[in-house]
Structures are given as structure tokens and as C-alpha cells.
Design a protein around this motif. Structure first.
Motif, PDB file in Angstrom:
ATOM      1  N   UNK A 437       0.924  -1.109   0.125  1.00 40.27           N
ATOM      2  CA  UNK A 437       0.007  -0.182   0.011  1.00 40.27           C
ATOM      3  C   UNK A 437       0.802   1.283   0.027  1.00 40.27           C
ATOM      4  N   UNK A 438       2.054   1.117  -0.169  1.00 35.62           N
ATOM      5  CA  UNK A 438       3.110   2.263  -0.364  1.00 35.62           C
ATOM      6  C   UNK A 438       3.811   2.882   1.127  1.00 35.62           C
ATOM      7  N   UNK A 439       3.991   1.927   1.709  1.00 34.02           N
ATOM      8  CA  UNK A 439       4.537   2.325   3.135  1.00 34.02           C
ATOM      9  C   UNK A 439       6.006   2.714   2.983  1.00 34.02           C
ATOM     10  N   UNK A 440       6.712   1.889   2.097  1.00 33.55           N
ATOM     11  CA  UNK A 440       8.088   2.101   1.658  1.00 33.55           C
ATOM     12  C   UNK A 440       8.907   2.024   2.905  1.00 33.55           C
ATOM     13  N   UNK A 441       9.080   0.704   3.700  1.00 34.21           N
ATOM     14  CA  UNK A 441       9.848   0.648   4.845  1.00 34.21           C
ATOM     15  C   UNK A 441      11.126   0.636   4.315  1.00 34.21           C
ATOM     16  N   UNK A 442      11.991   1.299   4.871  1.00 29.78           N
ATOM     17  CA  UNK A 442      13.550   1.528   4.336  1.00 29.78           C
ATOM     18  C   UNK A 442      14.177   0.244   4.333  1.00 29.78           C
ATOM     19  N   UNK A 443      14.667  -0.130   2.945  1.00 27.76           N
ATOM     20  CA  UNK A 443      15.684  -1.294   2.909  1.00 27.76           C
ATOM     21  C   UNK A 443      14.716  -2.532   2.676  1.00 27.76           C
ATOM     22  N   UNK A 444      13.343  -2.560   2.861  1.00 30.40           N
ATOM     23  CA  UNK A 444      12.512  -3.479   2.699  1.00 30.40           C
ATOM     24  C   UNK A 444      11.861  -3.441   1.332  1.00 30.40           C
ATOM     25  N   UNK A 445      11.928  -4.285   0.301  1.00 28.01           N
ATOM     26  CA  UNK A 445      11.006  -4.249  -0.980  1.00 28.01           C
ATOM     27  C   UNK A 445       9.825  -5.139  -0.707  1.00 28.01           C
ATOM     28  N   UNK A 446       8.902  -4.885  -1.719  1.00 27.54           N
ATOM     29  CA  UNK A 446       7.759  -5.584  -1.684  1.00 27.54           C
ATOM     30  C   UNK A 446       8.379  -7.177  -2.051  1.00 27.54           C
ATOM     31  N   UNK A 447       7.725  -8.313  -1.411  1.00 26.50           N
ATOM     32  CA  UNK A 447       8.272  -9.615  -1.659  1.00 26.50           C
ATOM     33  C   UNK A 447       8.006 -10.156  -2.950  1.00 26.50           C
ATOM     34  N   UNK A 448       8.835 -10.543  -3.753  1.00 22.84           N
ATOM     35  CA  UNK A 448       8.601 -11.047  -5.336  1.00 22.84           C
ATOM     36  C   UNK A 448       7.529 -11.975  -5.294  1.00 22.84           C
ATOM     37  N   UNK A 449       7.345 -12.948  -4.234  1.00 28.14           N
ATOM     38  CA  UNK A 449       6.359 -14.079  -4.609  1.00 28.14           C
ATOM     39  C   UNK A 449       4.805 -13.486  -4.721  1.00 28.14           C
ATOM     40  N   UNK A 450       4.660 -11.982  -4.120  1.00 29.44           N
ATOM     41  CA  UNK A 450       3.330 -11.499  -3.920  1.00 29.44           C
ATOM     42  C   UNK A 450       3.126 -10.545  -5.458  1.00 29.44           C
TER      43      UNK A 450
END
Length: 759
Positions: A437-450
Motif C-alpha cells: 500500500x506504499x509504506x516504503x519501509x526503508x530497505x525492505x522491498x515488496x516480496x517477489x512472490x506477491x
């Protein structure tokens, strides 16, 4: 008619009992974002607010602008504006209300909440008590609405206290603190040697306006008579208004909860005394037609209780940018503490110490260590007094509360309590749902499997290869040192051509700088420096650097200050590219360089900050070899904003029909498509008073369409202004291909997309 005879018994108020899954107490930016986030995940939510409007300190009752990590564009936190729901709200506010009218902002917040079918909103409803199921579990909160004389019993499985003073956590018996910890307790060098109870005070503001006829002013008897009682009274301007008077602060030596009414009266005394000074002292010219338009009636609170969670954020976490396995948000406002005497203090109105970049905030700081079904949100979260000086601002509290709303939904789905997210392996799911939803937690990407796009071949009609930032802008003096911030590829050595205009023979000092931390934008490392002789007049200058970055990261092509020299700028703006200046922004204690006293645990470094549009143009230059940081390969990497690299696909401006093609080898079922556009995460979007130069961010793609493999148009959008566009299909579409055709935002801005998520 209705006739009720006398009764010797106490008549009960009307009572309504509501059964909900999630109860959010407090309708400030934190409570609003927590409630909306939970509701959008299908959670039945009650949002209860003790005021007639939403927004808390951002509402028309107080009128403080919303800020966070962007810090008025006065620090080194590039592309740091908070994402998700709070971004959606601020972008919408700028679109409808770029002038910053606080009353209009009220309606935007109210609309956002009322559109959510899973939210029951209770305004003018004050929570005053709780009932417990057992000593560690809340059963319900009890509230009263003064407007309809109704008592509410709000039952819930989970509760979020975003009330500001922590009424629910307090009544539930949760551990809390008020005042400053000692230096020894957490090893915070900025903390005092001995603990004290002084707090940041409350503030109230006023607005004035000019009539086209004279207006007299007779102050009330309670108005401050001796203006010199305010040591900074000479800083008062006749046309200043609203939260530019943030330093009209009082109450730091009082109980900022129980003495609030007394504090309010003192602030009224200050405001009406200041207005009398402006109107009647004779110190100001051309004030005959000035009149008061609005004066706050409730104070904006900064600090009261802070509740203890599973982890207490501290100074070192902020300044040293500590990383956390359970990171769910980021902060970036300075450690901003104020003198207890506020407006009556002879000290500076605030002390702000910045970190070199944004920092992570852990989930544990939002989970009460004492009450099993209670989340903490807003300014009451688990942080020391020093760290609270940074986490307390509204954009940060809103971003953090989104994590609370998402966590509540996850807990209800799994049948667990908040702390069990950490122990039952659900943390990554929480982080991923937030990032989607756009939180953009630093250093943590959206997981590829999702994201089904990672199994597809993604191609583009063009990729920007940055060989030139066109020489089509005006001339800009470099009386202040300037730099072009560019995404360098590891080990590539670049040559540049720029156009300079010298008033006389002189020289220009050039530097290539990078950040020590590749994900920061604080250019403290000078890789190389050289001097170029200039003749009088306009001239093209070529230069190159023999050194470069060892990894993909942003570099600063830097021109040190010389007031005899101007440089050519460009009208072209590009996602992930901007100019910065070693400038001053006194609104956030930025004098060009941060030089803290020794021994307080704060870094010394220079500030290199952008200029606000319509200024802040890129420096025109030719670049060789081309910078290839805008490739379509960035689509699907899970990042939705610049983070060390651009993370964006950018089309070539010469491409008249920019197109992305997502090609699967076989038919794929798609129920949702999310597009992440560039609404300039570097722009703060202050919600009120400040005003903005445009209603749509110039980088944002406004017109596009999405088609399937047969050319059938699935979506056609015109006039987009939002960051995230989500398209859901009631019946999943089955296709081998999706084609997205976009229009460039303008003749000088190429189309770009940070991320596409297909689910």
C-alpha cells in the motif's frame, strides 16, 4: 407532546453498545490513518474522536501543517515523504487545496473516513473510561457524546490508543512516563544527567487579514500588557500568522494534561497581547486595516504521557539510523526539543539536531508491554523523551499508525494478539502488506512472490539513457554552492559539459561527492576536487573525474560557491534527478552546516537541500557515458521510490507513445493491478498555510490506458494526480499480456513508473 413526570431516580442517558473488531480512539492523523488502513482490509472499525472535526493538530481547530521526514525540504532526507494513506491524503489535499486552507483539509479527512464502509465514525465523543476482561485485556471503552447526549459502550477485540494523552492506556493501567530520562538509563548523550519533568508545551495560533477600511482594536482585559515579557517579541511580524507562530508555546513546566485549560488561557493572553502590540504600539506601519480573522480555541499539544511498549526507541536509533528486523515505518524529523518556558524563554524556541538520513521505527514500539490487546499510536508511542523529539510529528505518527491498522487486521485474521506477530512468524507478512500500500519501509522491498509481474517478461518502448539535461533553462548564480544529484553506476567514470557565465576572469572549484552510507544523501565524502580557470563571459566547460562510486548510488557533481559565476539550468525534470544547494533553512535550524556541541551524540555535517518549485531546476549538462539508471528492469524490484538508486522506469522524451508490455508465457489470472507513479516524495506537501505552486506534481503521469493481450481496454484513466492507482477486477482477467500506454506528463517531463504490482 412528550411529558415526563418527576422521578426521584437518576435518569440514565441513552446508551448504545457497538460491537466491532477494532476500536481506534483519537481522530488525529494517526487515528485516521490507522482506521482507514484497517477498514480497507475488511476490518470492522470504530473511530472515536472527542472533537467536531478530524485531524487533531492538523485540523481547522489548531491549524498546524503536517510534516515529517521531509522537514520543509530543509534536511538531507531525499525522497523521504511518508507513503501510503497519509500520502494519498496529502496528495489529494494539494490537488484540491494547494493554497493550504485548513477548513478544506477538514473536509478531505472527513470524506476519506466516510467513504470507508467498514468505519463507524463518532465525532464529539469523548472516551472517559474502560472495562477490562481481565487485568491485561480491555473489553470495552466507554464514551459520551455531548451533542446527542448518548453514552457509547464500544466493545472490541483490539484497541488502538491514538488519543494524544493516552486516556485508554492510562485507564487500563499501562506503564507510562512523563519528562526526560537520564543520560545513564539509555546511554543517550543528549539526555540530561538527572531526570526532570519538564515537557514541550502547547501552542495556539491566530490568523489576521487586511480589510479595505480601517479597523480599530481594543484588547480584552486579560491580554498581555508588557510585550517585553516575550524575549523574542522583535521577531513578530505584522503579516505572520498561523503556525509560523509555532513558538507561541507555553506549559512545559505544568501538567500538560490536567493544566491544559490554564495553559490555554495563558496562550490567549499572549495572542491578544501580541495583536494589541501589532495594532496599537506604533512599531508597525500600515496596520490600520488589519484585523483578527481567527484565534485558536484549543491548544495544540506536543507532549504528555509516553507509554512503554516492547521496545523503547532511543536517541542512538534515530541519529545512528539503526536497523530493526521488525521495522514498519521510518522517521526523519530532527530531534526537536523546546525550552520548558516556551514563549517566555530567553533561549531559542527549539533545538533541532538532524540525523544524516531517515531511520527505521520498529513495530515493538507500538505494542503495549502490559495490555495484551492494545496498540499505541501517535505521540504516545514507546520512545524516550529525546527520541520522541523526532517521532512526535504528524506525518511520522500517521505513517506509523498505518502499520498499527494493518497489524490489527492481520491479528484478527490470524486470531492472535499484537505481540504474537513477532513470535508466530507473521512479521514479514505485515511488512509486505504495508509495502504493497506504499509504506516504503526503508530497505525492505515488496516480496517477489506477491507480485505476478516477476514471472513475466517486461519490455518498454524506450528507456531513458541520460546523456543530456538540456540547456533550455535560465541562468542561475552559484553564489551558493550547488550540486547536481545523479544516480551513478558502480565504477563508471563520467565526463560532463556545462555552460558557465563569469562576470570576470575567475576560477570555479568542482567536487565529486558521495554519501558514506550509500542509501543516504549526505555528501560528506569528497572523492575528488579540481579547479577550472574561467574567462569572462559565457563558455562551455568540460571536466571529468577519475574516481567514482564503488557501488550503485547517488553522487553529487558539485560546484562550490562563487558569486561571480552563473550556470545554465534546464527546464527538463526527470524522476530521480534533482539539484541541491548548500543552503539555509532556518525553519528547521539549518544554517548550511550542523555543528553540535561535543559530547551530545549528534553528527557534524553539511546540509545540501533542494529549492522548491518553480525554482530548483536541474543543472544543464552533457554526460558521458550515459547514465542508465532508468531501465525497465527496475519494474518488479519491489521498491516504489528512490532508495540508493532511482528504482524507476523512465521513458525517453522522444518516445511519442511510451509503452510497457508485461508478457507471461501462459494465461495468467489477474485480479488487481497497482501502478506506482511519481508524486515527488521530496516535496513536503504541508497541509495548511504554506501553499504549493501546483495542484498536480509535474512528474506524475496523468493519462494512460491498460489493455490485455487482445487489445481490449481494461482501464483508461485521464487526469490522474495520485501516487498509487489500484484497479481491481470483480472477475479476474485471464491474459498472457498486459500493455500499458502512457502519455508524458509534459513536454519537459518524461513518463515514469516506480513499480507495477499484479495480483
Amino acid at each position: 407532546m412528550l411529558l415526563k413526570n418527576f422521578t426521584s431516580d437518576n435518569r440514565p442517558n441513552k446508551t448504545i453498545t457497538l460491537q466491532n473488531e477494532f476500536v481506534v480512539i483519537g481522530g488525529g492523523t494517526a487515528g485516521v490513518c490507522a482506521a482507514i488502513t484497517a477498514a480497507r482490509k475488511g476490518t470492522k472499525t470504530v473511530l472515536v474522536q472527542d472533537r467536531p472535526v478530524l485531524g487533531g493538530n492538523a485540523s481547522s481547530e489548531v491549524r498546524l501543517w503536517i510534516l515529517g521526514a521531509t522537514s520543509h525540504m530543509g534536511n538531507n532526507n531525499r525522497w523521504a515523504r511518508e507513503g501510503g494513506v497519509i500520502d494519498e491524503i496529502l496528495v489529494e489535499n494539494m490537488y484540491r487545496n494547494k493554497e493550504g486552507n485548513a477548513v478544506i483539509f477538514d473536509t478531505i479527512l472527513l470524506e476519506k473516513v466516510m467513504l470507508e464502509e467498514n468505519i463507524t465514525l463518532l465525532l464529539n465523543t469523548c472516551v472517559y473510561d474502560i472495562e477490562k476482561r481481565d487485568e491485561n485485556t480491555i473489553e470495552s471503552v466507554i464514551a459520551f457524546c455531548s451533542q446527542n447526549s448518548t453514552k457509547y459502550i464500544l466493545n472490541g477485540k483490539l484497541f488502538c490508543d491514538a488519543s494524544g494523552d493516552g486516556i485508554v492506556a492510562f485507564k487500563a493501567g499501562a506503564s507510562f512516563r512523563m519528562g526526560a530520562e537520564t543520560k545513564e538509563e539509555f546511554g543517550e548523550l543528549f539526555a540530561p544527567e538527572e531526570s526532570y519533568g519538564e515537557l514541550l508545551g502547547h501552542s495556539m495560533y491566530f490568523y489576521s487579514k487586511r480589510e479595505d477600511f480601517p479597523v480599530k482594536y481594543s484588547p480584552p482585559a486579560f491580554a498581555l500588557e508588557d510585550i517585553t515579557a516575550i524575549p523574542r517579541y522583535k521577531a513578530i511580524g505584522k503579516d505572520d500568522k498561523g503556525c509560523r507562530f509555532w513558538w507561541f508555546e507555553y506549559g512545559g513546566r505544568k501538567d500538560t494534561i490536567h493544566d491544559t485549560e490554564e495553559i490555554k488561557y495563558e496562550l490567549w493572553k499572549v495572542i491578544y497581547g501580541v495583536w494589541n502590540y501589532i495594532k496599537n504600539s506604533g512599531e508597525f506601519k500600515d496596520v490600520e486595516n488589519h484585523t483578527l480573522e481567527w484565534v485558536g480555541t484549543i491548544p495544540g499539544k506536543r507532549e504528555s504521557r509516553r507509554f512503554e511498549g516492547l521496545y523503547m526507541l532511543k536517541q542512538q536509533d534515530v541519529i545512528e539510523q539503526q536497523t530493526f528486523e521488525d521495522a514498519i515505518a521510518h522517521g526523519g524529523w530532527a530531534v526537536d526539543l523546546h525550552p520548558a518556558d516556551g514563549v517566555y524563554s530567553k533561549l531559542s524556541g527549539c533545538t533541532q539536531w538532524h540525523s544524516k538520513g531517515i531511520y527505521q521505527i520498529p513495530y515493538r514500539s507500538f505494542v503495549s508491554k502490559d495490555i495484551s490487546n492494545l496498540f499505541l499510536a501517535g505521540r504516545i508511542i514507546s520512545a524516550t523523551h529525546v527520541a520522541f523529539g523526532s517521532t512526535r510529528v504528524m506525518a511520522t505518527t500517521a505513517l506509523c499508525a498505518q502499520a498499527v491498522g494493518m497489524a490489527a487486521s492481520l491479528c484478527l485474521e490470524k486470531g492472535i494478539n499484537p505481540a504474537e506477530i513477532l513470535t508466530n512468524g507473521h512479521l514479514k507478512a505485515l511488512q509486505n502488506e504495508l509495502n504493497i500500500i506504499g509504506q516504503s519501509i526503508p530497505g525492505i522491498p515488496v516480496e517477489k512472490q506477491s507480485n505476478k509481474i516477476v514471472t513475466a517478461k517486461v519490455e518498454s518502448s524506450s528507456n531513458l539513457e541520460l546523456t543530456i539535461i538540456p540547456f533550455n533553462g535560465n541562468w542561475m548564480s552559484i553564489a551558493t554552492a550547488a550540486a547536481q544529484l545523479l544516480p551513478f553506476s558502480a565504477h563508471d567514470k563520467y565526463q560532463f559539459n556545462v555552460e558557465l557565465d563569469a562576470k570576470e576572469e575567475t576560477e570555479i572549484e568542482l567536487q565529486l561527492r558521495i554519501s558514506e552510507n550509500a542509501k543516504n544523501y549526505c555528501p560528506e565524502i569528497i572523492l575528488e576536487q579540481q579547479t577550472i580557470q574561467l574567462k569572462k563571459g559565457k563558455q562551455y566547460v568540460s571536466f571529468s573525474f577519475s574516481k567514482t562510486a564503488k557501488e550503485n548510488q547517488y553522487a553529487f557533481v558539485t560546484f562550490l560557491a562563487n558569486n561571480k559565476v552563473s550556470i545554465r539550468t534546464s527546464e527538463t525534470r526527470i524522476t530521480g534527478v534533482l539539484s541541491v544547494f548548500n543552503g539555509v533553512n532556518k525553519a528547521v535550524s539549518n544554517n548550511g552546516k550542523q555543528t553540535p556541541p561535543k559530547g551530545i551524540g549528534v553528527d557534524t555535517f553539511e546540509f545540501w537541500i533542494p529549492h522548491r518549485r518553480p525554482e530548483g531546476k536541474n543543472i544543464a549538462m552533457e554526460i558521458f557515458p550515459a547514465i542508465k539508471a532508468f531501465d525497465v528492469a527496475n519494474i518488479g524490484n519491489g521498491f516504489v521510490r528512490p532508495w540508493g538508486i532511482t528504482n524507476a522506469w523512465v521513458a525517453d522524451l522522444k518516445d511519442e507513445n511510451p509503452t510497457l508490455t508485461i508478457d507471461w508465457k501462459e494465461d495468467t489470472a489477474i485480479s488487481e493491478i497497482k501502478l506506482f507513479f511519481d508524486t515527488d516524495y521530496d516535496h513536503p506537501m504541508e497541509s495548511t498555510l504554506m501553499g504549493h505552486p501546483e495542484d498536480v506534481i509535474p512528474f506524475c503521469v496523468q493519462n494512460y490506458k491498460i489493455m490485455d493481450a487482445t487489445g481490449n481496454v481494461l482501464v483508461e484513466k485521464n487526469g490522474n494526480h495520485q501516487t498509487i492507482n489500484t484497479w481491481q477486477f470483480n472477475t479476474p482477467i485471464l491474459t498472457k499480456k498486459i500493455v500499458i500506454e502512457l502519455e508524458h506528463p509534459s513536454a519537459h517531463v518524461p513518463a515514469s513508473i516506480f513499480e507495477i504490482i499484479c495480483r
